[in-house]
Design an enzyme around this catalytic site. Sequence first.
Site, PDB file in Angstrom:
ATOM      1  CB  CYS A 126      18.021  51.264  36.977  1.00  0.00           C
ATOM      2  SG  CYS A 126      17.255  51.114  35.356  1.00  0.00           S
ATOM      3  CB  CYS A 177      18.225  58.241  32.700  1.00  0.00           C
ATOM      4  SG  CYS A 177      19.234  56.855  32.111  1.00  0.00           S
TER       5      CYS A 177
HETATM    6  N1  DGL Z   1      20.166  53.952  33.806  1.00  0.00           N
HETATM    7  C1  DGL Z   1      18.819  53.578  33.648  1.00  0.00           C
HETATM    8  C2  DGL Z   1      17.840  54.570  34.183  1.00  0.00           C
HETATM    9  O1  DGL Z   1      18.123  55.200  35.175  1.00  0.00           O
HETATM   10  C3  DGL Z   1      18.438  52.758  32.439  1.00  0.00           C
HETATM   11  C4  DGL Z   1      18.776  53.295  31.102  1.00  0.00           C
HETATM   12  C5  DGL Z   1      18.498  52.279  29.990  1.00  0.00           C
HETATM   13  O2  DGL Z   1      18.967  51.158  30.112  1.00  0.00           O
HETATM   14  O3  DGL Z   1      17.801  52.649  29.040  1.00  0.00           O
HETATM   15  O4  DGL Z   1      16.772  54.731  33.681  1.00  0.00           O
END
Ligand code: DGL
Length: 256
Positions: free
Chosen positions: A70, A182
Amino acid sequence: MSIAFFDSGLGGLTVLHEAALRLPHEDFLFYADMLHVPYGNKTRQQVLGYVIEAADRIMQENVKALVVACNTGTSVAAAELRRRYPIPVIGMEPAVKPAVEMNGSSGRRVLVMATELTLGQSKYMELVSRVDDQGIVDSLPMPELVQYCEALNFDEDELGAYFRRKLAPFDLKQYGTLVLGCTHYPYYTELLKKILPDHIRIIDGGAGTVRRLEDVLSERGIEGGGSGQVRVMNSARDPRYNLKLLRALERLRTQS
Ligand code: DGL
């Protein structure tokens, strides 16, 4: 012992999927913070608290390394997690450096898509100012995209229209690379390829993160010992969400 992967939701599976392909002799635990997804529109303090709570829970399992799959969670919490736990913590950041290196001499620009929170952190701004000495990087928050993904909405017409609307202000002829900053976004790589002009390459941080994981495992001599099993968990203990995670992983497997 397994390698734990953590994300707010389904996104981190895009990284776990790459890891499972490259590391067939490992077992994996995926933990999604379903209670608090999305992170991208929350405050830094809130997300820091969520990530620590989730990681404390993950540490009760039999895990030998933690991948914060993440970008948002890494940008606010990686340093704190490394202080807190004895096992290696591998984070991720938008692949701005390889994108700038790819584009260096072409005169083309780089567009980075990520959450508002990631793009607003000093960690991201410092990364850009360190690697972008020609001023070719532009950033675009995509606040709705995590929600589309969490709803398993891959409808090409609806999502295609969304991407076209977001990209409308950009003269795409000027761009050479799109960075998906993301881990939810790579579910849409194939759709983006259809929308973008052919000369634009799309990259994400998944491969680099998996390479780093491989290095860390071998430096510490803790690689292997598994058989590619994937176990899923979520912060709401919701079995339906676990099924959703498995469906999303299946989608990635059949796409590649
Ligand atoms: N998948 C996550 C990232 O890489 C988080 C996205 C979210 O929860 O807003 O930033």
